[in-house]
Design a protein around this motif. Structure first.
Motif, PDB file in Angstrom:
ATOM      1  N   LEU B 129       0.827  -1.202   0.000  1.00  0.00           N
ATOM      2  CA  LEU B 129       0.000   0.000   0.000  1.00  0.00           C
ATOM      3  C   LEU B 129       0.865   1.257   0.000  1.00  0.00           C
ATOM      4  N   LEU B 130       1.939   1.222   0.779  1.00  0.00           N
ATOM      5  CA  LEU B 130       2.861   2.360   0.773  1.00  0.00           C
ATOM      6  C   LEU B 130       3.362   2.620  -0.640  1.00  0.00           C
ATOM      7  N   ALA B 131       3.734   1.554  -1.328  1.00  0.00           N
ATOM      8  CA  ALA B 131       4.271   1.716  -2.686  1.00  0.00           C
ATOM      9  C   ALA B 131       3.199   2.190  -3.662  1.00  0.00           C
ATOM     10  N   ILE B 132       2.009   1.587  -3.589  1.00  0.00           N
ATOM     11  CA  ILE B 132       0.972   1.887  -4.578  1.00  0.00           C
ATOM     12  C   ILE B 132       0.414   3.301  -4.401  1.00  0.00           C
ATOM     13  N   THR B 133       0.355   3.784  -3.169  1.00  0.00           N
ATOM     14  CA  THR B 133      -0.201   5.133  -2.963  1.00  0.00           C
ATOM     15  C   THR B 133       0.648   6.203  -3.640  1.00  0.00           C
ATOM     16  N   ARG B 134       1.862   5.876  -4.030  1.00  0.00           N
ATOM     17  CA  ARG B 134       2.700   6.865  -4.701  1.00  0.00           C
ATOM     18  C   ARG B 134       2.615   6.791  -6.212  1.00  0.00           C
ATOM     19  N   VAL B 135       1.896   5.795  -6.714  1.00  0.00           N
ATOM     20  CA  VAL B 135       1.895   5.650  -8.171  1.00  0.00           C
ATOM     21  C   VAL B 135       0.550   5.908  -8.834  1.00  0.00           C
ATOM     22  N   THR B 136      -0.477   6.197  -8.067  1.00  0.00           N
ATOM     23  CA  THR B 136      -1.729   6.577  -8.728  1.00  0.00           C
ATOM     24  C   THR B 136      -1.668   8.074  -9.059  1.00  0.00           C
ATOM     25  N   PRO B 137      -2.469   8.512 -10.032  1.00  0.00           N
ATOM     26  CA  PRO B 137      -2.374   9.908 -10.477  1.00  0.00           C
ATOM     27  C   PRO B 137      -2.584  10.934  -9.360  1.00  0.00           C
ATOM     28  N   ALA B 138      -3.404  10.595  -8.386  1.00  0.00           N
ATOM     29  CA  ALA B 138      -3.693  11.579  -7.339  1.00  0.00           C
ATOM     30  C   ALA B 138      -2.458  11.928  -6.524  1.00  0.00           C
ATOM     31  N   TYR B 139      -1.455  11.065  -6.526  1.00  0.00           N
ATOM     32  CA  TYR B 139      -0.279  11.368  -5.715  1.00  0.00           C
ATOM     33  C   TYR B 139       0.393  12.654  -6.172  1.00  0.00           C
ATOM     34  N   ARG B 140       0.652  12.725  -7.466  1.00  0.00           N
ATOM     35  CA  ARG B 140       1.357  13.914  -7.955  1.00  0.00           C
ATOM     36  C   ARG B 140       0.496  15.165  -7.781  1.00  0.00           C
ATOM     37  N   LEU B 141      -0.804  14.991  -7.924  1.00  0.00           N
ATOM     38  CA  LEU B 141      -1.699  16.117  -7.689  1.00  0.00           C
ATOM     39  C   LEU B 141      -1.586  16.569  -6.235  1.00  0.00           C
ATOM     40  N   SER B 142      -1.558  15.602  -5.344  1.00  0.00           N
ATOM     41  CA  SER B 142      -1.558  15.970  -3.931  1.00  0.00           C
ATOM     42  C   SER B 142      -0.237  16.623  -3.528  1.00  0.00           C
ATOM     43  N   ARG B 143       0.827  16.305  -4.218  1.00  0.00           N
ATOM     44  CA  ARG B 143       2.107  16.927  -3.900  1.00  0.00           C
ATOM     45  C   ARG B 143       2.121  18.403  -4.265  1.00  0.00           C
ATOM     46  N   LYS B 144       1.224  18.786  -5.169  1.00  0.00           N
ATOM     47  CA  LYS B 144       1.213  20.173  -5.618  1.00  0.00           C
ATOM     48  C   LYS B 144       0.068  20.966  -5.012  1.00  0.00           C
ATOM     49  N   GLN B 145      -0.591  20.401  -4.030  1.00  0.00           N
ATOM     50  CA  GLN B 145      -1.756  21.084  -3.484  1.00  0.00           C
ATOM     51  C   GLN B 145      -1.333  22.236  -2.580  1.00  0.00           C
ATOM     52  N   GLY B 146      -2.304  23.013  -2.214  1.00  0.00           N
ATOM     53  CA  GLY B 146      -2.070  24.034  -1.201  1.00  0.00           C
ATOM     54  C   GLY B 146      -2.481  25.415  -1.654  1.00  0.00           C
ATOM     55  N   HIS B 147      -2.236  25.708  -2.901  1.00  0.00           N
ATOM     56  CA  HIS B 147      -2.469  27.083  -3.336  1.00  0.00           C
ATOM     57  C   HIS B 147      -3.823  27.232  -4.006  1.00  0.00           C
ATOM     58  N   GLU B 148      -4.038  26.424  -5.019  1.00  0.00           N
ATOM     59  CA  GLU B 148      -5.301  26.568  -5.757  1.00  0.00           C
ATOM     60  C   GLU B 148      -6.311  25.501  -5.395  1.00  0.00           C
ATOM     61  N   TYR B 149      -5.847  24.444  -4.765  1.00  0.00           N
ATOM     62  CA  TYR B 149      -6.775  23.380  -4.405  1.00  0.00           C
ATOM     63  C   TYR B 149      -6.192  22.603  -3.239  1.00  0.00           C
ATOM     64  N   VAL B 150      -7.074  21.868  -2.594  1.00  0.00           N
ATOM     65  CA  VAL B 150      -6.616  20.989  -1.526  1.00  0.00           C
ATOM     66  C   VAL B 150      -7.169  19.592  -1.783  1.00  0.00           C
ATOM     67  N   ILE B 151      -6.572  18.648  -1.113  1.00  0.00           N
ATOM     68  CA  ILE B 151      -7.023  17.262  -1.227  1.00  0.00           C
ATOM     69  C   ILE B 151      -7.742  16.915   0.074  1.00  0.00           C
ATOM     70  N   LEU B 152      -8.902  16.333  -0.075  1.00  0.00           N
ATOM     71  CA  LEU B 152      -9.705  15.965   1.096  1.00  0.00           C
ATOM     72  C   LEU B 152      -9.878  14.458   1.169  1.00  0.00           C
ATOM     73  N   TYR B 153     -10.160  13.981   2.360  1.00  0.00           N
ATOM     74  CA  TYR B 153     -10.447  12.557   2.502  1.00  0.00           C
ATOM     75  C   TYR B 153     -11.765  12.385   3.233  1.00  0.00           C
ATOM     76  N   ARG B 154     -12.390  11.261   2.992  1.00  0.00           N
ATOM     77  CA  ARG B 154     -13.634  10.942   3.704  1.00  0.00           C
ATOM     78  C   ARG B 154     -13.648   9.438   3.918  1.00  0.00           C
ATOM     79  N   ILE B 155     -14.005   9.036   5.090  1.00  0.00           N
ATOM     80  CA  ILE B 155     -14.031   7.600   5.383  1.00  0.00           C
ATOM     81  C   ILE B 155     -15.474   7.179   5.561  1.00  0.00           C
TER      82      ILE B 155
END
Lengths: 235, 550
Positions: B129-155
């Motif tokens: 899981l550690l490895a796979i969470t870095r290879v889906t498209p959302a990873y790179r998006l989340s690395r660039k968040q903060g200014h124009e958008y944020v990433i949210l989670y919901r369980i």
């Protein structure tokens, strides 16, 4: 993508004398991306093939240390991989990969080579025979090195190789998930036949890294890669 | 019959393993979307709270949410634990990116040893899981968040809802672990029609993209649980310190480790947004728009006709990329308080706002400390690794040039300037900016001819006072006025560089714009009666002509 070849499962606990699981991955990268691409793959495999340090206690029980992990951003590829937090292990891999890269480079500009990561068990033999090394899993990464002409192609290559590596990680995880043969957890006297206990913070299975440089295929590889990139540019 | 095969101790262990596996899974996923690199230390000796022999931090808020969602239950058939990752822009629009599912199916493996094999395989699955969470498209998006958008989670817990991911979503399997009571499966379904936006969109290269209509669809299921930002606390009134993660009873006692658990205390410094963060509500409404977006992929330009606003054809070359650094006058133009509908004000941020955002980009969790407060623990305070890297970039590094369109002689000039931030459309920042007013049009008001200074000139004057006369130093050189022949123009004198830049992106001809087409059609229609009358008059001539043809 070449489909991984797997051998039939040996009986649990028995030494896999003739069975060795073999997986092959192929990547095409630019020269300066070789090291990072290799490290990404090797570290991902070793993440799955390392445990915490064993500490044996009386009555045959043991405790296992904790494995930390860390993210590594690549400089020449749009990619991040996870590795175990062990400087010793990282150094060992970087050394091997550095040698591989140098060998590739000195073989000519259009290089082809492969680097192998083999996990093995030691089987003690009676004197005068020396210990046997019996491999139980072999990972081979075949590398094509390409040369790119301009900055635009390089930028595309950064992204493409990043995407390819994502696929490789998924492939590796698929293999790991098959839960096929793994050496039995050893007793204290046997632990050095199964694990590399020389590192101070983690304990990978016994492994060795080797590489070979294959003959360059000349321009055909570069042409193919160039065509791929040009097709992408044409969009 | 199924349960009698499993000893009660094994059953208890198994339940505990699955419960903590679920909690750790959530931690790994959310932490992987915080937008920064994660780093934990290996430890030769176990500390007792390191479940599955892996150093995975526990963010108390996340554990709290996970436990709330599980409500004492465990994943079972038809009852899956899901972590939904979505993106929310500063305008208030949101989009689901991924759903991570922890499921249980009926396939049982009776032979497997719980406290040994199952435990180790769950550990292996977490590594995957550690490895796979870095290879889906959302990873790179989340690395660039903060200014124009944020990433949210919901369980949430229950049935998996994948409809919010759009069409053609892809699935990746992280892995499975067979247990005597069922097989644990971990997988991720992720939206792909964002994939091509992920890296290109937020970098310099102009992407070829269209806005996908299905983003604007109302959510079929109102969220039963609130969304949470991955990297900042929504509002200071939530500032309760969450209870420590482990009771003294919830130690991961296995045959391996025996030392007592350590406690985690979690503190967060104030949120880095200068403006109030987007409001997080229980029911997220994505506004359904009255504007239609049309794709013109053939011309590789994004074009839209906001008929409601009456603006002329705004067929622009490249969509405006992000505000940070884009417009020196309004560096945070596109950031406004979150809203659902309505026009956001455009605050001009004070200087320290820039500072804070800049910090935020590079070190988002600056103030986070995880400290182990147990006296016996040798672990010191560990900070989540914050390495600011070149790629992160400060807001001013993102874009250096302002995209300005100059209107040419035959181009349909727009009536007034409309900034995209004023338009009430979702993902407005992805859409192109409009042209500027006529006053700024250099074709109408050409700029002053730049001083043609020879590059040689500067180097001739020695810096130090060498004593030599300044007037005579350039006797050896002839001053040349650099005016390349083809750019020389009496009407519009400019140097080569300016010429190239200004004519690099020519606007579309007005004859190709639909509005002009519509206009001329209207004219045609109006003139029809007149034309008909003329033709009627000449009917005899026409008939004669037709005769000659036959």
């Amino acid at each position: 993508l070449p489909s991984p070849r797997t051998s039939r499962r040996g009986p649990p606990g028995a030494a896999p004398a003739m069975n060795c699981r073999a997986e092959v991955l192929e990547v095409s990268v630019e020269g300066r991306q070789v090291e990072e691409a290799m490290l990404a793959v090797l570290h991902t495999v070793l993440l799955h093939r390392s445990t915490g340090k064993f500490h044996y206690k009386k009555e045959g029980t043991y405790s296992i240390g904790t494995v930390g992990t860390q993210d590594v951003d690549c400089d020449f590829i749009d990619f991040t991989y996870v590795r175990v937090s062990s400087e010793e292990l990282d150094r060992a891999l970087r050394k091997a990969v550095g040698e591989f890269k140098d060998a590739l480079r000195s073989s000519g500009s259009d290089g082809m080579g492969q680097i192998s990561l083999e996990f093995y068990q030691k089987k003690k033999s009676r004197w005068p025979f020396s210990d046997e090394c019996i491999p139980w899993e072999l990972w081979t990464i075949k590398v094509n090195v390409v040369n790119l002409a301009n900055e635009q192609e390089r930028q595309i290559c950064r992204e493409k190789v990043g995407e390819k590596l994502c696929e490789k990680i998924i492939n590796i995880v698929e293999v790991m998930n098959r839960h096929e043969y793994l050496p039995k957890m050893p007793t204290q006297s046997e632990v050095d036949n199964v694990f590399d206990t020389s590192l101070k913070d983690v304990q990978p299975y016994l492994y060795k890294i080797s590489y070979q440089i294959t003959d360059s295929l000349g321009t055909s590889v570069t042409t193919t890669m160039r065509r791929l990139i040009k097709d992408t540019l044409a969009l | 019959a199924m349960d009698t095969d499993l000893s009660s101790q094994d059953r208890k262990d198994l339940d505990k393993f699955i419960k903590f596996f679920a909690l750790k899974t959530v931690q790994v996923i959310v932490q992987a979307r915080l937008g920064e690199k994660i780093c934990t230390r290996s430890s030769s000796f176990p500390t007792g709270s390191d479940w599955f022999n892996l150093a995975i931090k526990d963010i108390p808020e996340v554990t709290h949410e996970a436990k709330k969602a599980l409500a004492g239950q465990l994943p079972a058939v038809g009852r899956s634990m899901c972590v939904e990752i979505s993106l929310k822009t500063s305008e208030g629009d949101s989009m689901e990116l991924e759903i991570w599912c922890l499921e249980m199916n009926e396939k049982c493996d009776k032979e497997i040893k719980v406290s040994y094999t199952v435990y180790n395989r769950l550990s292996l699955l977490l590594k995957s899981l550690l490895a796979i969470t870095r290879v889906t498209p959302a990873y790179r998006l989340s690395r660039k968040q903060g200014h124009e958008y944020v990433i949210l989670y919901r369980i949430y817990f229950g049935e998996v809802q994948l409809s919010g991911l759009g069409e053609g979503f892809q699935t990746v399997r992280v892995g499975t672990v067979g247990t005597p009571v069922g097989t644990v499966t971990l997988s991720c379904a992720y939206r792909i029609n964002l994939a091509f936006m992920s890296t290109r969109q937020f970098e310099r290269t102009p992407p070829i993209m269209g806005i996908i209509i299905d983003h604007f669809v109302d959510r079929p299921y109102p969220s039963s649980s609130p969304m949470h930002p991955c990297n900042y606390r929504a509002g200071e009134d939530n500032g309760a310190i969450y209870p420590s993660v482990e009771d003294s009873q919830e130690v991961c006692t296995t045959s391996f480790s025996t030392s007592p658990p350590s406690q985690c205390v979690f503190t967060v410094t104030k949120a880095h947004f200068q403006t109030p963060p987007p409001v997080v509500t229980d029911t997220l409404k994505v506004p359904v728009m009255g504007l239609a977006f049309s794709h013109q992929l053939s011309s590789s330009r994004l074009s839209y006709q906001p008929a409601a606003l009456g603006v002329g054809s705004a067929d622009m070359g490249y969509p405006v990329l992000f505000a940070g650094g884009l417009n020196a006058a309004h560096p945070h133009q596109l950031i406004g308080p979150g809203k659902e509908g309505g026009v956001p004000p455009i605050p001009s941020q004070p200087a320290h706002g820039t500072q804070a955002d800049q910090e935020r980009m590079c070190t988002p969790l600056d103030g986070v400390h995880y400290s182990a407060a147990t006296p016996s623990s040798s672990e010191d305070t560990e900070t989540v690794s914050n390495s600011s890297e070149g790629k992160c970039g400060s807001p001013h590094d993102i874009l250096e040039t302002i995209f300005i369109r100059k209107v040419g002689a035959f181009v349909n000039k727009p009536i007034n300037q409309v900034t995209m931030a004023n338009l009430d459309i979702p993902f407005a920042m992805f859409a192109p900016k409009n042209v500027e007013l006529e006053d700024n049009d250099p074709m109408v008001n050409p700029p002053d001819s730049p001083e043609t200074e020879s590059p040689l000139q500067g180097s001739l004057h020695s810096e130090g006072s060498s004593g030599s006369s300044t007037g005579n130093t350039h006797d050896d050189f002839v001053m040349i006025d650099f005016k390349p022949a083809f750019s020389k123009d009496d009407i519009l004198p400019m140097d080569l560089g300016t010429f190239y830049r200004e004519f690099q992106n020519p606007p579309q001809l007005s004859s190709l714009s639909i509005d002009i087409g519509a206009q001329s059609m209207a004219e045609d229609l109006d003139s029809l009666p007149e034309k008909l009358a003329v033709h009627e008059k000449n009917v005899k001539e026409f008939d004669a002509f037709v005769e000659t043809l036959q």
